[in-house]
Design a protein around this motif. Sequence first.
Motif, PDB file in Angstrom:
ATOM      1  N   THR A 136      36.070  34.022  40.850  1.00 40.60           N
ATOM      2  CA  THR A 136      37.195  33.041  40.523  1.00 40.60           C
ATOM      3  C   THR A 136      37.008  31.693  40.252  1.00 40.60           C
ATOM      4  O   THR A 136      37.274  31.150  39.130  1.00 40.60           O
ATOM      5  CB  THR A 136      38.566  33.096  41.239  1.00 40.60           C
ATOM      6  N   SER A 137      36.113  31.324  41.248  1.00 34.68           N
ATOM      7  CA  SER A 137      35.837  29.776  40.980  1.00 34.68           C
ATOM      8  C   SER A 137      34.803  29.458  39.839  1.00 34.68           C
ATOM      9  O   SER A 137      34.651  28.423  39.378  1.00 34.68           O
ATOM     10  CB  SER A 137      35.245  29.320  42.396  1.00 34.68           C
ATOM     11  N   THR A 138      34.260  30.530  39.342  1.00 37.84           N
ATOM     12  CA  THR A 138      33.171  30.361  38.025  1.00 37.84           C
ATOM     13  C   THR A 138      34.093  29.954  36.959  1.00 37.84           C
ATOM     14  O   THR A 138      33.606  29.103  36.175  1.00 37.84           O
ATOM     15  CB  THR A 138      32.626  31.560  37.978  1.00 37.84           C
ATOM     16  N   PHE A 139      35.213  29.979  36.937  1.00 39.44           N
ATOM     17  CA  PHE A 139      36.052  30.071  35.552  1.00 39.44           C
ATOM     18  C   PHE A 139      37.001  28.676  35.869  1.00 39.44           C
ATOM     19  O   PHE A 139      38.010  28.720  35.106  1.00 39.44           O
ATOM     20  CB  PHE A 139      36.489  31.107  35.148  1.00 39.44           C
ATOM     21  N   SER A 140      36.778  27.840  36.728  1.00 38.32           N
ATOM     22  CA  SER A 140      37.805  26.856  36.816  1.00 38.32           C
ATOM     23  C   SER A 140      37.537  25.749  35.890  1.00 38.32           C
ATOM     24  O   SER A 140      36.630  25.869  34.951  1.00 38.32           O
ATOM     25  CB  SER A 140      37.534  26.120  38.236  1.00 38.32           C
ATOM     26  N   SER A 141      38.604  24.853  35.782  1.00 39.90           N
ATOM     27  CA  SER A 141      38.730  23.974  34.747  1.00 39.90           C
ATOM     28  C   SER A 141      37.446  23.102  35.011  1.00 39.90           C
ATOM     29  O   SER A 141      36.892  22.558  33.721  1.00 39.90           O
ATOM     30  CB  SER A 141      39.956  23.162  34.708  1.00 39.90           C
ATOM     31  N   SER A 142      36.925  22.640  36.001  1.00 39.29           N
ATOM     32  CA  SER A 142      35.718  21.831  36.330  1.00 39.29           C
ATOM     33  C   SER A 142      34.176  22.553  35.758  1.00 39.29           C
ATOM     34  O   SER A 142      33.391  21.960  35.352  1.00 39.29           O
ATOM     35  CB  SER A 142      35.707  21.531  37.741  1.00 39.29           C
ATOM     36  N   ALA A 436      48.099  39.377  25.685  1.00 37.79           N
ATOM     37  CA  ALA A 436      46.615  39.328  25.374  1.00 37.79           C
ATOM     38  C   ALA A 436      45.859  39.086  26.243  1.00 37.79           C
ATOM     39  O   ALA A 436      44.421  39.779  26.170  1.00 37.79           O
ATOM     40  CB  ALA A 436      46.549  38.321  24.093  1.00 37.79           C
ATOM     41  N   PHE A 437      45.939  38.418  27.377  1.00 38.11           N
ATOM     42  CA  PHE A 437      44.925  38.398  28.395  1.00 38.11           C
ATOM     43  C   PHE A 437      45.311  39.253  29.634  1.00 38.11           C
ATOM     44  O   PHE A 437      44.825  39.092  30.763  1.00 38.11           O
ATOM     45  CB  PHE A 437      44.656  37.087  29.026  1.00 38.11           C
ATOM     46  N   GLY A 438      46.311  40.121  29.656  1.00 38.93           N
ATOM     47  CA  GLY A 438      46.831  40.857  30.574  1.00 38.93           C
ATOM     48  C   GLY A 438      47.666  40.144  31.594  1.00 38.93           C
ATOM     49  O   GLY A 438      48.057  38.973  31.028  1.00 38.93           O
ATOM     50  N   GLU A 439      48.057  40.510  32.625  1.00 39.43           N
ATOM     51  CA  GLU A 439      49.134  39.882  33.467  1.00 39.43           C
ATOM     52  C   GLU A 439      48.704  40.326  35.059  1.00 39.43           C
ATOM     53  O   GLU A 439      48.310  41.358  35.287  1.00 39.43           O
ATOM     54  CB  GLU A 439      50.697  40.050  33.083  1.00 39.43           C
ATOM     55  N   GLY A 440      49.239  39.355  35.866  1.00 42.33           N
ATOM     56  CA  GLY A 440      49.198  39.776  37.376  1.00 42.33           C
ATOM     57  C   GLY A 440      47.760  39.541  37.795  1.00 42.33           C
ATOM     58  O   GLY A 440      46.837  38.989  36.935  1.00 42.33           O
ATOM     59  N   PRO A 441      47.256  39.981  39.008  1.00 38.64           N
ATOM     60  CA  PRO A 441      45.950  39.584  39.560  1.00 38.64           C
ATOM     61  C   PRO A 441      44.860  40.216  38.895  1.00 38.64           C
ATOM     62  O   PRO A 441      43.640  39.589  39.068  1.00 38.64           O
ATOM     63  CB  PRO A 441      46.275  40.467  41.178  1.00 38.64           C
ATOM     64  N   ARG A 442      45.041  41.322  38.073  1.00 39.78           N
ATOM     65  CA  ARG A 442      43.970  41.764  37.300  1.00 39.78           C
ATOM     66  C   ARG A 442      43.945  41.155  35.854  1.00 39.78           C
ATOM     67  O   ARG A 442      43.297  41.945  34.742  1.00 39.78           O
ATOM     68  CB  ARG A 442      44.052  43.338  37.067  1.00 39.78           C
ATOM     69  N   ASN A 443      44.696  40.131  35.575  1.00 37.38           N
ATOM     70  CA  ASN A 443      44.573  39.694  34.236  1.00 37.38           C
ATOM     71  C   ASN A 443      43.033  39.228  34.016  1.00 37.38           C
ATOM     72  O   ASN A 443      42.172  39.258  34.942  1.00 37.38           O
ATOM     73  CB  ASN A 443      45.386  38.250  33.938  1.00 37.38           C
ATOM     74  N   CYS A 444      42.768  38.769  32.745  1.00 37.63           N
ATOM     75  CA  CYS A 444      41.595  38.380  32.368  1.00 37.63           C
ATOM     76  C   CYS A 444      41.070  37.312  33.213  1.00 37.63           C
ATOM     77  O   CYS A 444      41.612  36.078  33.075  1.00 37.63           O
ATOM     78  CB  CYS A 444      41.269  38.092  30.849  1.00 37.63           C
ATOM     79  N   ILE A 445      39.973  37.380  33.758  1.00 31.71           N
ATOM     80  CA  ILE A 445      39.396  36.080  34.627  1.00 31.71           C
ATOM     81  C   ILE A 445      38.724  35.125  33.935  1.00 31.71           C
ATOM     82  O   ILE A 445      38.628  33.830  34.066  1.00 31.71           O
ATOM     83  CB  ILE A 445      38.443  36.883  35.693  1.00 31.71           C
ATOM     84  N   ALA A 446      38.230  35.489  32.513  1.00 25.16           N
ATOM     85  CA  ALA A 446      37.566  34.655  31.846  1.00 25.16           C
ATOM     86  C   ALA A 446      38.308  33.808  30.859  1.00 25.16           C
ATOM     87  O   ALA A 446      37.942  33.337  29.687  1.00 25.16           O
ATOM     88  CB  ALA A 446      36.386  35.262  31.238  1.00 25.16           C
ATOM     89  N   LEU A 447      39.764  34.018  30.850  1.00 25.20           N
ATOM     90  CA  LEU A 447      40.586  33.561  29.923  1.00 25.20           C
ATOM     91  C   LEU A 447      40.206  32.074  29.481  1.00 25.20           C
ATOM     92  O   LEU A 447      40.375  31.629  28.345  1.00 25.20           O
ATOM     93  CB  LEU A 447      42.102  33.691  30.225  1.00 25.20           C
ATOM     94  N   ARG A 448      40.097  31.272  30.485  1.00 22.45           N
ATOM     95  CA  ARG A 448      39.955  29.795  30.296  1.00 22.45           C
ATOM     96  C   ARG A 448      38.472  29.684  29.249  1.00 22.45           C
ATOM     97  O   ARG A 448      38.543  28.881  28.436  1.00 22.45           O
ATOM     98  CB  ARG A 448      39.462  29.148  31.503  1.00 22.45           C
TER      99      ARG A 448
END
Length: 502
Positions: A136-142, A436-448
């Motif tokens: 999860t932290s891989t795709f943070s805003s920073s 489009a990115f799914g929803e809930g805990p299994r949504n797209c992790i790389a949406l950002r």
Amino acid sequence: MTVLNSLLAVLIVLISLIYWYIKRSFSYWSSRGVPHNKPTIPHGSMKGLGKTVSFVHFTQNYYMKFRGTSKLCGLYFFTRPIALLLDLDLIKTILVKEFAKFSDRSFYYNDKDDPLSGHLVALDGVKWKNVRQKLTSTFSSSKMKYMFPTITAVGDRLTNYLNETIKESSELEMKNILARFTMDVIGTCAFGIECDTLKDIDNDFYRMGRMAIQKPRHNQRIAFLLNDFKRLARFLRIKTIRDDVTAFFMGVTISTIDYREKNNIQRNDFMDLLIKLKNEDSQGDFTKGLTVNQIAAQSFLFFVAGYETSSTTMLFALYELALNQEVQSKLRREIQNALKKHGNFSYEMMMDIPYLDQTIQETLRKYPPFTTLRRMAQNDFKVPGTNIVIEKGVSVVVPVYAIQRDPELFPEPEKFSPERFTPEQVKNRHPMAWLAFGEGPRNCIALRFGMMQTRIGLITLLTKFEFSPCEKTLIPMVFSSSPIVLSPKDGLYLAIKPITTE
């Protein structure tokens, strides 16, 4: 003669048992009062799927026929029952509120014999939970800010490529070009390797990436069967990824890790975080770090899924902008105003163009890369307000494409209108109307990351070029029969004209 009669008797009994089993199986939904089309032997509901009927229109036809009559309708994959969800509140319950009861996608993977298949999309249970938390932290805003200059540099190469190419022809097939752009981006961010497929279309990254998507090891029907008979498939050591694709991506992953560790190289990219996780000394334990095989699987997913989804989103956006010149002009003005406000093309400038996000969201409404979502019941689940029970082991399908083209949710659904995604419009709609990115805990992790890559691509292109239809442009749109990512059939041509500045 007696032997022949005995064999005939056995054959009759066997045929009778098979007929009884099929007839009993095909009564599953009718016995539960769930609306469905009459199944046919042996295909169930799937007759003609992928041949005379595309998967996109297959689910849309069911959705439009049965919506409003029930919260779900029934399908059969051969004799196996599948629930197609029709009610947005029920979809929210399953994807979000009761996620624990539908936490798995029920995709087949075999991480022992087929290491690349053990990626985040396919993993289930504790394995999925632990890997998801780590990534999860891989795709943070920073992290996105760190990767921004890398992507804009590839954008500059895209501009140079188009400027040279349109000297020979102003009508270009954009699907291939945009796929090469996103492949260069993700190859750099995931593996730290300059693929440069914009110049060299014959390189191994491009060839293997396309092969993984366009020439999978198994066809659609076999893939469905593997999903439904996972234990047997693992016992038989069946693989889903082609051997040549596995050899290539495993080799690249191992060599990249070795090179970075020996030379103490850090690039603030996807691979960096995975290497740090590896050094937590997982020893195959998902509760700790990641093994090399696990790193390869996540990198493979990021590369293959990321380049195709983002490139087709940009492609469909340019297609709609070409057909809707007033929208294209407005978006270009908004981009130019943001550039003047911020002084240069920066991460902050990119995030300060609301109409660009609305355009991308409307593109994803009409053309979601993944047209359905799939979950599997972990326990028996009684559908609220009904007597229907979704039994443990039954797969449920959310028809994303059909929902996002529902005229009751989006009036004139064929019309391209970014105004549908103003904050006021979004607030007034059901939260499950756009998935489009799914929803809930299994949504797209790389949406950002996907949104950033798409934003950068469109900003780069629209500040330098104008797009319009040509004689080869596909009007109306016809989709490829590929079941993986929604894309145009036989590519997509557009006329491109450079913008001259005084």
